[in-house]
Design an enzyme around this catalytic site. Structure first.
Site, mmCIF file in Angstrom:
data_model
loop_
_atom_site.group_PDB
_atom_site.id
_atom_site.type_symbol
_atom_site.label_atom_id
_atom_site.label_comp_id
_atom_site.label_asym_id
_atom_site.label_seq_id
_atom_site.Cartn_x
_atom_site.Cartn_y
_atom_site.Cartn_z
ATOM 1 N N GLY A 12 -7.578 1.140 -7.842
ATOM 2 C CA GLY A 12 -6.215 1.683 -7.905
ATOM 3 C C GLY A 12 -6.126 3.187 -8.036
ATOM 4 O O GLY A 12 -5.084 3.701 -8.428
ATOM 5 N N SER A 18 -2.905 9.303 -10.129
ATOM 6 C CA SER A 18 -2.936 7.859 -10.412
ATOM 7 C C SER A 18 -3.306 7.584 -11.860
ATOM 8 O O SER A 18 -4.184 8.249 -12.429
ATOM 9 C CB SER A 18 -3.988 7.167 -9.534
ATOM 10 O OG SER A 18 -3.659 7.269 -8.181
ATOM 11 N N ILE A 19 -2.676 6.564 -12.431
ATOM 12 C CA ILE A 19 -3.018 6.138 -13.789
ATOM 13 C C ILE A 19 -4.502 5.728 -13.840
ATOM 14 O O ILE A 19 -5.204 6.038 -14.801
ATOM 15 C CB ILE A 19 -2.097 4.979 -14.228
ATOM 16 C CG1 ILE A 19 -0.655 5.503 -14.387
ATOM 17 C CG2 ILE A 19 -2.594 4.345 -15.513
ATOM 18 C CD1 ILE A 19 0.385 4.453 -14.709
ATOM 19 N N ASP A 64 -9.166 -3.931 -0.052
ATOM 20 C CA ASP A 64 -7.754 -4.295 0.041
ATOM 21 C C ASP A 64 -7.652 -5.654 -0.632
ATOM 22 O O ASP A 64 -8.222 -6.642 -0.155
ATOM 23 C CB ASP A 64 -7.350 -4.373 1.524
ATOM 24 C CG ASP A 64 -5.894 -4.791 1.699
ATOM 25 O OD1 ASP A 64 -5.324 -5.384 0.759
ATOM 26 O OD2 ASP A 64 -5.342 -4.533 2.785
ATOM 27 N N VAL A 65 -6.952 -5.721 -1.774
ATOM 28 C CA VAL A 65 -6.968 -6.954 -2.569
ATOM 29 C C VAL A 65 -6.226 -8.118 -1.903
ATOM 30 O O VAL A 65 -6.303 -9.242 -2.382
ATOM 31 C CB VAL A 65 -6.412 -6.724 -4.003
ATOM 32 C CG1 VAL A 65 -7.299 -5.772 -4.779
ATOM 33 C CG2 VAL A 65 -4.966 -6.237 -3.981
ATOM 34 N N TYR A 155 14.094 -1.587 -10.593
ATOM 35 C CA TYR A 155 12.714 -2.076 -10.719
ATOM 36 C C TYR A 155 12.601 -3.500 -10.149
ATOM 37 O O TYR A 155 11.509 -3.971 -9.809
ATOM 38 C CB TYR A 155 12.276 -2.024 -12.182
ATOM 39 C CG TYR A 155 10.776 -1.964 -12.359
ATOM 40 C CD1 TYR A 155 10.036 -0.918 -11.819
ATOM 41 C CD2 TYR A 155 10.089 -2.963 -13.052
ATOM 42 C CE1 TYR A 155 8.663 -0.868 -11.960
ATOM 43 C CE2 TYR A 155 8.716 -2.920 -13.201
ATOM 44 C CZ TYR A 155 8.015 -1.869 -12.654
ATOM 45 O OH TYR A 155 6.643 -1.821 -12.804
ATOM 46 N N LYS A 162 5.771 -7.949 -12.933
ATOM 47 C CA LYS A 162 5.148 -7.518 -14.201
ATOM 48 C C LYS A 162 5.286 -8.602 -15.271
ATOM 49 O O LYS A 162 4.377 -8.777 -16.096
ATOM 50 C CB LYS A 162 5.765 -6.201 -14.696
ATOM 51 C CG LYS A 162 5.427 -4.991 -13.824
ATOM 52 C CD LYS A 162 3.934 -4.767 -13.629
ATOM 53 C CE LYS A 162 3.631 -3.456 -12.932
ATOM 54 N NZ LYS A 162 2.239 -3.376 -12.432
ATOM 55 N N ILE A 191 5.611 7.427 -15.162
ATOM 56 C CA ILE A 191 4.817 8.617 -14.815
ATOM 57 C C ILE A 191 5.005 8.838 -13.317
ATOM 58 O O ILE A 191 4.972 7.867 -12.540
ATOM 59 C CB ILE A 191 3.312 8.389 -15.098
ATOM 60 C CG1 ILE A 191 3.072 8.035 -16.559
ATOM 61 C CG2 ILE A 191 2.502 9.615 -14.704
ATOM 62 C CD1 ILE A 191 1.629 7.711 -16.893
HETATM 63 P P1 NAP Z 1 -0.631 4.853 -7.642
HETATM 64 O O1 NAP Z 1 -1.383 6.073 -7.968
HETATM 65 O O2 NAP Z 1 0.159 4.841 -6.374
HETATM 66 O O3 NAP Z 1 -1.610 3.592 -7.705
HETATM 67 C C1 NAP Z 1 -1.298 2.342 -7.135
HETATM 68 C C2 NAP Z 1 -2.535 1.876 -6.471
HETATM 69 O O4 NAP Z 1 -2.379 0.544 -5.938
HETATM 70 C C3 NAP Z 1 -2.912 2.766 -5.292
HETATM 71 O O5 NAP Z 1 -4.247 3.178 -5.446
HETATM 72 C C4 NAP Z 1 -2.723 1.837 -4.100
HETATM 73 O O6 NAP Z 1 -3.579 2.161 -3.038
HETATM 74 C C5 NAP Z 1 -3.117 0.530 -4.723
HETATM 75 N N1 NAP Z 1 -2.793 -0.609 -3.859
HETATM 76 C C6 NAP Z 1 -1.599 -0.978 -3.357
HETATM 77 N N2 NAP Z 1 -1.750 -2.052 -2.574
HETATM 78 C C7 NAP Z 1 -3.077 -2.361 -2.579
HETATM 79 C C8 NAP Z 1 -3.879 -3.366 -1.962
HETATM 80 N N3 NAP Z 1 -3.364 -4.278 -1.136
HETATM 81 N N4 NAP Z 1 -5.213 -3.379 -2.208
HETATM 82 C C9 NAP Z 1 -5.773 -2.457 -3.002
HETATM 83 N N5 NAP Z 1 -5.082 -1.476 -3.605
HETATM 84 C C10 NAP Z 1 -3.748 -1.436 -3.395
HETATM 85 O O7 NAP Z 1 0.431 4.528 -8.796
HETATM 86 P P2 NAP Z 1 0.279 4.246 -10.376
HETATM 87 O O8 NAP Z 1 1.608 4.552 -10.919
HETATM 88 O O9 NAP Z 1 -0.933 4.881 -10.906
HETATM 89 O O10 NAP Z 1 0.136 2.657 -10.394
HETATM 90 C C11 NAP Z 1 -0.945 1.983 -11.011
HETATM 91 C C12 NAP Z 1 -0.432 0.789 -11.803
HETATM 92 O O11 NAP Z 1 0.320 1.268 -12.920
HETATM 93 C C13 NAP Z 1 0.494 -0.157 -11.055
HETATM 94 O O12 NAP Z 1 0.226 -1.478 -11.451
HETATM 95 C C14 NAP Z 1 1.863 0.267 -11.555
HETATM 96 O O13 NAP Z 1 2.829 -0.764 -11.440
HETATM 97 C C15 NAP Z 1 1.517 0.547 -12.999
HETATM 98 N N6 NAP Z 1 2.490 1.333 -13.761
HETATM 99 C C16 NAP Z 1 2.953 2.520 -13.267
HETATM 100 C C17 NAP Z 1 3.870 3.249 -14.002
HETATM 101 C C18 NAP Z 1 4.430 4.552 -13.487
HETATM 102 O O14 NAP Z 1 5.499 4.963 -13.940
HETATM 103 N N7 NAP Z 1 3.758 5.229 -12.593
HETATM 104 C C19 NAP Z 1 4.320 2.776 -15.240
HETATM 105 C C20 NAP Z 1 3.814 1.565 -15.730
HETATM 106 C C21 NAP Z 1 2.908 0.851 -14.969
HETATM 107 P P3 NAP Z 1 -3.069 3.224 -1.917
HETATM 108 O O15 NAP Z 1 -2.418 4.376 -2.603
HETATM 109 O O16 NAP Z 1 -4.307 3.581 -1.242
HETATM 110 O O17 NAP Z 1 -2.042 2.513 -1.106
#
Ligand code: NAP
Length: 273
Positions: A12, A18-19, A64-65, A155, A162, A191
């Site tokens: 991810g 990214s987180i 790709d999951v 959301y 979630k 974030i």
């Molecule tokens: P992010 O940087 O965009 O990370 C999301 C990741 O999921 C990306 O690396 C994306 O890959 C990957 N992904 C999507 N579809 C996929 C697939 N089919 N196979 C493999 N990888 C896939 O955003 P993030 O905010 O850090 O998100 C990470 C997690 O934190 C998510 O579960 C999100 O819901 C959660 N979260 C986010 C927040 C927030 O406010 N940002 C708050 C709470 C929880 P690509 O970019 O290469 O498409």
């Protein structure tokens, strides 16, 4: 060096916002050896400098999951390079645009299934396929958001995903607990990341969170990283099935805290932008 001798896979990381990057960095700083994944070739190239920084240039795998064969190939690569793994970070979510705004009841079945597949089922599948490689005491971590517990505007479909993810964490924790494997989630505050950009009015969400949190500010990926490292390390050896909030305390509030200015006028005080 709390993660010294530990080997793990982080799924991810899209970029340095990214987180998952925050968590990987915190683990690396504490001595962990990492492997990371990318969705497809286009993203793989972009991840090369990050892999180098994290000391895992030779362990940058495609995954790709939504493709079971890629999860199995990931297991083979990890077995070859690591033999055993001590932790998995699942920081992946996706919902089609129609699921992140508009009328909730208009969400189509296909969009629903895609979101559940990528954001929830992938955690189960990855854990099952990688289980033969997992050491006793291994730790699995996923990422959730408060929108899976309470209504958050726009959301929508991701809130349902979630909720399912958080319950998946509890059932998996029980199932894998007998093998000494722990499963937890961090429920992070909002974030600004690539995934977040897809959520309607996200900047308002950030402002609202900062204004209404006990800490009166938003959180950073470094803060999620530190808490993630705790849940992946021996520091949390008796913690499993938990949804651990890293949100500045936003989730505990029933009503915003009101402060009074010199004229006795009530207002909501906060330090954000
Ligand atoms: P992010 O940087 O965009 O990370 C999301 C990741 O999921 C990306 O690396 C994306 O890959 C990957 N992904 C999507 N579809 C996929 C697939 N089919 N196979 C493999 N990888 C896939 O955003 P993030 O905010 O850090 O998100 C990470 C997690 O934190 C998510 O579960 C999100 O819901 C959660 N979260 C986010 C927040 C927030 O406010 N940002 C708050 C709470 C929880 P690509 O970019 O290469 O498409």
């Amino acid at each position: 060096m709390l993660m010294s001798g530990k080997k793990g896979i982080v799924l991810g990381i899209a970029n340095k916002k990214s987180i998952a990057y925050g968590i990987a960095k915190a683990c690396r700083e504490q001595g962990a050896e990492l492997a990371i994944t990318y969705l497809n070739e286009r993203f793989g190239k972009k991840l090369e400098p990050i892999a180098e920084e994290l000391g895992c240039s030779s362990r940058l795998y495609p995954c790709d999951v939504s493709k079971p064969e890629e999860i199995e190939a990931l297991r083979d690569s990890l077995e070859k390079d690591f033999t055993k793994i001590d932790f998995i970070v699942h920081s992946i979510a996706f919902a089609p645009k129609e699921g992140l705004g508009g009328h909730f009841i208009d969400i189509g079945k296909e969009a629903f299934n895609v979101a559940m597949d990528i954001s929830v089922y992938s955690l189960i599948e990855i854990s099952r396929v990688l289980k033969p490689l997992m050491s006793e005491g291994a730790s699995i971590l996923t990422l959730s958001y408060h929108g899976g517990v309470k209504y958050i505007p726009n959301y929508n479909l991701m809130g349902v995903a979630k909720a399912a993810l958080e319950m998946t964490v509890r059932y998996m924790a029980e199932d894998l607990g007998r093998d000494g494997i722990r499963v937890n989630a961090i429920s992070a505050g909002p974030i600004k990341t690539l995934a977040a950009a897809g959520i309607g009015d996200f900047s308002f969400m950030l402002k609202w969170n900062a204004a209404h949190s006990p800490l009166r500010r938003n959180i950073s990926i470094d803060e999620v990283g530190k808490s993630g490292m705790y849940l992946l390390s021996e520091l949390s050896s008796a913690v499993t099935g938990e949804i651990h909030y890293v949100d500045g305390g936003f989730n505990i509030m029933g009503m915003p805290a009101v402060e009074f200015d010199e004229d006795g006028k009530p207002h909501i005080a906060w330090n954000g932008e």
